[in-house]
Write a protein that holds these residues in place. Structure first.
Motif, PDB file in Angstrom:
ATOM      1  N   GLU A   1       7.531  -4.373  -5.974  1.00  0.00           N
ATOM      2  CA  GLU A   1       7.006  -5.158  -4.864  1.00  0.00           C
ATOM      3  C   GLU A   1       5.503  -4.937  -4.707  1.00  0.00           C
ATOM      4  O   GLU A   1       4.736  -5.877  -4.469  1.00  0.00           O
ATOM      5  N   ARG A   2       5.093  -3.682  -4.836  1.00  0.00           N
ATOM      6  CA  ARG A   2       3.657  -3.395  -4.761  1.00  0.00           C
ATOM      7  C   ARG A   2       2.903  -4.061  -5.907  1.00  0.00           C
ATOM      8  O   ARG A   2       1.822  -4.609  -5.736  1.00  0.00           O
ATOM      9  N   ILE A   3       3.517  -4.047  -7.072  1.00  0.00           N
ATOM     10  CA  ILE A   3       2.913  -4.690  -8.243  1.00  0.00           C
ATOM     11  C   ILE A   3       2.711  -6.181  -7.977  1.00  0.00           C
ATOM     12  O   ILE A   3       1.687  -6.773  -8.352  1.00  0.00           O
ATOM     13  N   ALA A   4       3.676  -6.801  -7.325  1.00  0.00           N
ATOM     14  CA  ALA A   4       3.588  -8.233  -7.038  1.00  0.00           C
ATOM     15  C   ALA A   4       2.393  -8.534  -6.127  1.00  0.00           C
ATOM     16  O   ALA A   4       1.700  -9.547  -6.305  1.00  0.00           O
ATOM     17  N   TYR A   5       2.127  -7.677  -5.167  1.00  0.00           N
ATOM     18  CA  TYR A   5       0.959  -7.869  -4.302  1.00  0.00           C
ATOM     19  C   TYR A   5      -0.340  -7.756  -5.114  1.00  0.00           C
ATOM     20  O   TYR A   5      -1.300  -8.506  -4.871  1.00  0.00           O
ATOM     21  N   TYR A   6      -0.383  -6.822  -6.066  1.00  0.00           N
ATOM     22  CA  TYR A   6      -1.558  -6.724  -6.933  1.00  0.00           C
ATOM     23  C   TYR A   6      -1.805  -8.042  -7.664  1.00  0.00           C
ATOM     24  O   TYR A   6      -2.941  -8.514  -7.791  1.00  0.00           O
ATOM     25  N   VAL A   7      -0.733  -8.626  -8.157  1.00  0.00           N
ATOM     26  CA  VAL A   7      -0.854  -9.826  -8.990  1.00  0.00           C
ATOM     27  C   VAL A   7      -1.473 -10.981  -8.218  1.00  0.00           C
ATOM     28  O   VAL A   7      -2.302 -11.737  -8.749  1.00  0.00           O
ATOM     29  N   ILE A   8      -1.107 -11.129  -6.946  1.00  0.00           N
ATOM     30  CA  ILE A   8      -1.557 -12.319  -6.208  1.00  0.00           C
ATOM     31  C   ILE A   8      -2.850 -12.075  -5.402  1.00  0.00           C
ATOM     32  O   ILE A   8      -3.393 -13.015  -4.821  1.00  0.00           O
ATOM     33  N   ALA A   9      -3.332 -10.811  -5.372  1.00  0.00           N
ATOM     34  CA  ALA A   9      -4.505 -10.505  -4.548  1.00  0.00           C
ATOM     35  C   ALA A   9      -5.806 -10.965  -5.216  1.00  0.00           C
ATOM     36  O   ALA A   9      -6.034 -10.716  -6.402  1.00  0.00           O
ATOM     37  N   GLU A  10      -6.654 -11.621  -4.446  1.00  0.00           N
ATOM     38  CA  GLU A  10      -7.957 -12.068  -4.936  1.00  0.00           C
ATOM     39  C   GLU A  10      -8.918 -10.900  -5.084  1.00  0.00           C
ATOM     40  O   GLU A  10      -9.777 -10.881  -5.964  1.00  0.00           O
ATOM     41  N   CYS A  11      -8.763  -9.908  -4.213  1.00  0.00           N
ATOM     42  CA  CYS A  11      -9.668  -8.750  -4.217  1.00  0.00           C
ATOM     43  C   CYS A  11      -8.908  -7.537  -3.707  1.00  0.00           C
ATOM     44  O   CYS A  11      -8.088  -7.651  -2.785  1.00  0.00           O
ATOM     45  N   CYS A  12      -9.194  -6.380  -4.289  1.00  0.00           N
ATOM     46  CA  CYS A  12      -8.596  -5.117  -3.847  1.00  0.00           C
ATOM     47  C   CYS A  12      -9.663  -4.295  -3.135  1.00  0.00           C
ATOM     48  O   CYS A  12     -10.783  -4.136  -3.648  1.00  0.00           O
ATOM     49  N   LEU A  13      -9.334  -3.767  -1.961  1.00  0.00           N
ATOM     50  CA  LEU A  13     -10.280  -3.007  -1.142  1.00  0.00           C
ATOM     51  C   LEU A  13      -9.829  -1.552  -1.049  1.00  0.00           C
ATOM     52  O   LEU A  13      -8.692  -1.270  -0.652  1.00  0.00           O
ATOM     53  N   VAL A  14     -10.714  -0.624  -1.424  1.00  0.00           N
ATOM     54  CA  VAL A  14     -10.453   0.812  -1.265  1.00  0.00           C
ATOM     55  C   VAL A  14     -11.628   1.393  -0.505  1.00  0.00           C
ATOM     56  O   VAL A  14     -12.728   1.515  -1.051  1.00  0.00           O
ATOM     57  N   THR A  15     -11.400   1.737   0.767  1.00  0.00           N
ATOM     58  CA  THR A  15     -12.501   2.194   1.622  1.00  0.00           C
ATOM     59  C   THR A  15     -12.299   3.633   2.084  1.00  0.00           C
ATOM     60  O   THR A  15     -12.663   4.005   3.199  1.00  0.00           O
ATOM     61  N   ALA A  16     -11.703   4.452   1.229  1.00  0.00           N
ATOM     62  CA  ALA A  16     -11.472   5.857   1.587  1.00  0.00           C
ATOM     63  C   ALA A  16     -12.807   6.563   1.843  1.00  0.00           C
ATOM     64  O   ALA A  16     -13.790   6.339   1.128  1.00  0.00           O
ATOM     65  N   VAL A  17     -12.834   7.414   2.849  1.00  0.00           N
ATOM     66  CA  VAL A  17     -14.061   8.161   3.151  1.00  0.00           C
ATOM     67  C   VAL A  17     -14.188   9.383   2.249  1.00  0.00           C
ATOM     68  O   VAL A  17     -15.279   9.959   2.114  1.00  0.00           O
ATOM     69  N   ARG A  18     -13.108   9.780   1.611  1.00  0.00           N
ATOM     70  CA  ARG A  18     -13.151  10.847   0.614  1.00  0.00           C
ATOM     71  C   ARG A  18     -11.813  10.860  -0.105  1.00  0.00           C
ATOM     72  O   ARG A  18     -10.765  10.904   0.518  1.00  0.00           O
ATOM     73  N   ASP A  19     -11.848  10.819  -1.423  1.00  0.00           N
ATOM     74  CA  ASP A  19     -10.608  10.834  -2.196  1.00  0.00           C
ATOM     75  C   ASP A  19     -10.902  11.381  -3.581  1.00  0.00           C
ATOM     76  O   ASP A  19     -11.931  11.053  -4.189  1.00  0.00           O
ATOM     77  N   GLY A  20      -9.978  12.203  -4.064  1.00  0.00           N
ATOM     78  CA  GLY A  20     -10.202  12.852  -5.350  1.00  0.00           C
ATOM     79  C   GLY A  20     -10.367  11.877  -6.492  1.00  0.00           C
ATOM     80  O   GLY A  20     -11.341  11.937  -7.242  1.00  0.00           O
ATOM     81  N   MET A  21      -9.422  10.965  -6.647  1.00  0.00           N
ATOM     82  CA  MET A  21      -9.511   9.991  -7.726  1.00  0.00           C
ATOM     83  C   MET A  21      -9.207   8.589  -7.221  1.00  0.00           C
ATOM     84  O   MET A  21     -10.057   7.734  -7.162  1.00  0.00           O
ATOM     85  N   ASN A  22      -7.970   8.331  -6.809  1.00  0.00           N
ATOM     86  CA  ASN A  22      -7.463   7.042  -6.341  1.00  0.00           C
ATOM     87  C   ASN A  22      -7.329   6.053  -7.499  1.00  0.00           C
ATOM     88  O   ASN A  22      -8.310   5.478  -7.982  1.00  0.00           O
ATOM     89  N   LEU A  23      -6.082   5.880  -7.930  1.00  0.00           N
ATOM     90  CA  LEU A  23      -5.792   5.035  -9.088  1.00  0.00           C
ATOM     91  C   LEU A  23      -5.405   3.607  -8.707  1.00  0.00           C
ATOM     92  O   LEU A  23      -5.066   2.809  -9.587  1.00  0.00           O
TER      93      LEU A  23
END
Length: 857
Positions: free
Chosen positions: A423-445
């Motif tokens: 289900e998460r994969i399906a959201y990736y497929v249809i998303a125009e843009c992915c937003l990652v706004t973490a204030v601190r994160d080791g890697m984040n894949l």
């Protein structure tokens, strides 16, 4: 045998610990009889300190140690635990980077508690069927270890949160630290059950097990050990607030290879080692290494990748295609912005929502056409802060939807319940843009997964109505404070705290041309698909093998107590100087020369008092007054200073400014080297040094007759080192045509005439004695730094030459264990003084027959 004297290490570390009375057992390397475990006598050779050479067995095996095993457990209807692989676990995925013939054993905790009555059966089944060794932690200790020390102290601190009040992690709790040590000790015992220390590699993962390398190195001095930190490593200003900061640093340095996702994390670690432990690092042939008691601890910088083939298989599932079709219909006339984050304080979900709110305020035309889907995974920790983040997120989502929503349009979709992976994969497929706004994160894949999913496949292209031959496209807006940001050169990087900047980035991602979206996607897809988890794993193991290659030829000793334990690794030909041995050689010889450096050898480096002590003067007087001896004190200091300090040593020879000035004894004049007589270059070099002194607080210039020294001993170590490199390059460029050499030393940069070094004194002594027909049969040369290596080289090179007696005893000795041309070492200046005192008092009544003249020059 290897050292096994580790049993009291935990108690020595910090007092009273939880004791575990379970009988320790060790699995044989190959279990041939079900349920039968071999016992080892842990008392054998328990007093061993020096580890022996490794065996000739050569079967590659790696032991992967993590907080959790890559195993899922379920109870069947009869109540019995059943197990399957957790395909989402990074520890399982990294096997793809290993050779097919490499055996992999896993050690870690199970996610579910196992009743003590079931533990033996579960252990045996996991070992036989999965090659997994579970570590069973009592629940009360696990709570203190994981939810306490790991999540209240280490995790917030590594993400730059200081415990300024009880709501931000609370004050340091010693009982939580003791629980952390207890659990690391349990993990160490589990490793010892299965390891073949001569052949196996051990790869430890993440901050949960940061002291494990010390426990393993204590037991097996030559263990082949790698550690990878999956979280950020904070700057020294943050890290130094941790009360057990030195213990953790020293524990990590017991690994052979330490891995980080980014250069920033590695740089912070190296800075902490410099500021708190006084260690410096060097970069050689692209590899960064820390010299630590004769061992080189290598630093690896490589971000982890994703399991691309697993994503491809999920993309091919019929369920995924069905879900994509549903989402296509749901958001048919809208552009989807996607966020996937854990519900914790560092992921910046509320900042993303505020940017979305501002986007809709500033761009009314986007209302009804743009939606934000925020998938909020359950937080890994627990506590008041998690509840506050959840409450704030829900309130913000409600406000945005109430303000900008209308029938048929909901601006923000918050999904805070668990989703299936497809289900998460399906959201990736249809998303125009992915937003990652973490204030601190080791890697984040998440961005990596998004890129692969946007590549899609023919069936998904058909579902979405896309041309299979058309170039794919994607857009990323990522925080500059996450580990994957440096590797995504085509992403729009933002400061998540700057809501205006995030809003602008979102708007740009929605309005940018199709060609640019395709170009950015192509760049990202090429990187992500080639730098997958297999690439990361393979690269780390290759570097670990290289880092451990020197183990075979080095002799190792364990020293220190508790968490201060470390291993001294020395070249077989480099050994500690036995005072009994040198005194014995000294007493049976008659023509002796002693060459001693002063700074760092006779006086402790960094001492406020640099003048010689009464004890030092007395010792040098005794040695130099012996008619069998020729004693020279060699220093980089000027002759005026040496004359004042050693005026009471009438028979002591002095060599000032690295041998440019020489005085055989108090009754002779200073002699000058004939190598150089022009010093006009000082007029060029001194203004340059003065400029760097003015801009580097704590630095000074020492002006000598023949040299100039820029010293940054009392400056900030990082800034001073940086300035020293700049100064060296500056001086080399302006002094290109002058007969001088520019060299670095211990926290200094020195400019001096070419050819002038301490080796000149040794050469002159040997030549003069040979011309007089008085060949030396004993020579002792002692120094502590790079400038003394010239002296060692001359002495060692004369071993089989005509300048020494055929039976001459040669002792070239450096201070401390480090790479050197000397064959011997003593630990510190106190041992040097003690050795010289031993020589001075050993031959007071010897005969004075066949004595060389004192004034040899």
């Amino acid at each position: 045998m290897v050292s096994r004297s580790y049993s009291n290490l935990l108690d020595l570390a910090s007092g009273n610990f939880h004791s575990f009375s379970r009988e320790k057992k060790r699995f044989p390397r190959v279990a041939t009889v079900t349920g039968v475990l071999s016992e080892l006598d842990d008392d054998a050779n328990s007093n061993s300190v020096c580890s022996d050479a490794p065996s000739s067995i050569a079967q590659d095996r790696i032991i992967i140690v993590g907080n959790q095993l890559p195993i899922k457990s379920h109870r069947n209807p009869s109540g019995k635990l059943t197990f399957t692989w957790d395909n989402d676990s990074l520890l399982l995925q990294l096997k793809d980077g290993m050779r097919e013939d490499m055996e992999v054993v896993y050690i870690g905790c199970l996610k579910d508690q196992v009743d003590p009555s079931e533990q033996d059966d579960v252990s045996q089944r996991l070992l036989e069927n999965f090659k997994c060794v579970p570590a069973y932690i009592p629940p009360e200790i696990f709570t203190k270890y994981y939810h306490g020390f790991c999540k209240q102290h280490l995790w917030p601190l590594f993400h730059y949160m200081l415990p300024l009040n009880p709501d931000l992690g609370g004050r340091f709790d010693r009982s939580l630290w003791q629980a952390y040590l207890s659990v690391n000790k349990i993990f160490a015992d589990k490793v010892m059950e299965v390891i073949n220390p001569d052949d196996d590699f051990v790869w430890v993962h993440d901050y949960h097990l940061m002291v494990l390398p010390t426990f393993l190195r204590k037991r097996f001095n030559r263990v082949k050990l790698g550690f990878f930190l999956h979280s950020p490593f904070p700057s020294s200003e943050i890290y130094r607030t941790l009360p057990v900061r030195n213990e953790l640093l020293r524990a990590l340095l017991n690994a052979d290879l330490i891995g980080f996702h980014t250069f920033d994390y590695a740089r912070h670690f190296l800075s902490c080692c410099s500021r708190m432990l006084g260690l410096s690092y060097q970069s050689k042939r692209g590899t960064i290494g820390l010299e630590y008691y004769g061992r080189t601890v290598s630093i690896k910088i490589l971000p982890v990748g994703i399991h691309t083939s697993q994503l491809q298989s999920i993309l091919n599932l019929p369920e995924t295609q069905t879900k994509v079709a549903d989402l296509r219909d749901q958001f048919s006339d809208q552009k989807v912005l996607l966020g996937v984050d854990d519900m914790d304080i560092f992921k910046g979900i509320s900042l993303k929502l505020l940017a979305m709110e501002q986007l809709l305020q500033q761009h009314p035309e986007k209302r009804g056409r743009v939606v934000l889907v925020q998938i909020a995974n359950p937080a890994r920790g627990r506590g008041k802060d998690v509840q506050e983040v959840r409450s704030e997120t829900l309130a913000t989502v409600k406000r945005i939807n109430d303000t900008f929503g209308r029938p048929g349009y909901q601006p923000v979709f918050l999904i805070d319940e668990p989703l299936q992976f497809y289900e998460r994969i399906a959201y990736y497929v249809i998303a125009e843009c992915c937003l990652v706004t973490a204030v601190r994160d080791g890697m984040n894949l998440i961005p990596y997964e998004y890129i692969i999913c946007r590549q899609a496949n023919p069936k998904l292209n058909e579902t979405l109505g896309l041309d299979p031959c058309a170039a794919k496209k994607s857009m990323l807006v990522v925080s500059e404070f996450i580990g994957c940001s440096p590797s995504l050169s085509g992403a729009i990087r933002v400061n998540p705290w700057n809501i205006d900047a995030v809003t602008e980035a979102m708007d740009y991602a929605l309005t940018v041309s199709e060609a640019e979206k395709q170009m950015r996607h192509e760049k990202h897809h090429k990187y992500v698909s080639t730098h997958d988890v297999a690439y990361w794993s393979r690269s780390f193991i290759q570097d670990l093998e290289r880092a451990c290659a020197e183990h075979v030829r080095k002799r190792c000793w364990g020293i220190g107590f508790g968490l201060g334990f470390r291993v001294v690794a020395l070249d077989p030909s480099f050994k500690k100087l036995s005072i009994e041995h040198i005194v014995s050689a000294y007493k049976r010889t008659k023509k002796r020369a002693i060459l001693v450096d002063y700074d760092g050898t006779m006086v402790q480096p960094g001492s406020i008092r640099t003048t010689p002590s009464i004890q030092t003067i007395e010792t040098l007087n005794k040695l130099s007054s012996d008619p069998k001896n020729i004693v020279y004190l060699i220093s980089g200091k000027d002759r005026k200073t040496l004359t004042e300090w050693f005026s009471s040593c009438g028979d002591l020879g002095l060599a000032a400014e690295h041998g440019y000035f020489i005085r055989p004894n108090d009754g002779t004049e200073w002699e000058t080297s004939s190598l150089v007589s022009a010093f006009e270059w000082k007029q060029i070099a001194e203004p340059v040094m003065r400029l760097y002194t003015e801009t580097t607080d704590g630095s000074t210039i020492e002006t000598k007759e023949t040299a100039l020294v820029w010293n940054y001993e009392f400056a900030d170590p990082d800034f001073g080192s940086c300035q020293a490199k700049e100064l060296m390059e500056h001086l080399e460029s302006v002094l290109t045509n002058d007969p001088v050499s520019v060299k670095t030393g211990q926290q200094l940069v020195e400019v001096k005439p070419q050819g002038v070094n301490k080796g000149l004194v040794a050469e002159r002594l040997l030549t003069t004695m040979q011309e007089q027909g008085k060949l030396l049969d004993f020579i002792l040369c002692v120094g502590d730094d790079r400038s003394d290596e010239d002296m060692f080289e001359v002495i060692m090179g004369a071993k089989d030459g005509p300048a020494l007696s055929p039976v001459a005893e040669i002792f070239a000795c450096t201070v401390g264990q480090k790479p050197s041309k000397a064959k011997y070492y003593l630990d510190d200046t106190a041992e040097i003084i003690r050795m010289l005192e031993g020589l001075a008092t050993s031959d007071q009544t010897s005969s004075t027959v066949d004595v060389p003249t004192k004034d040899i020059f």
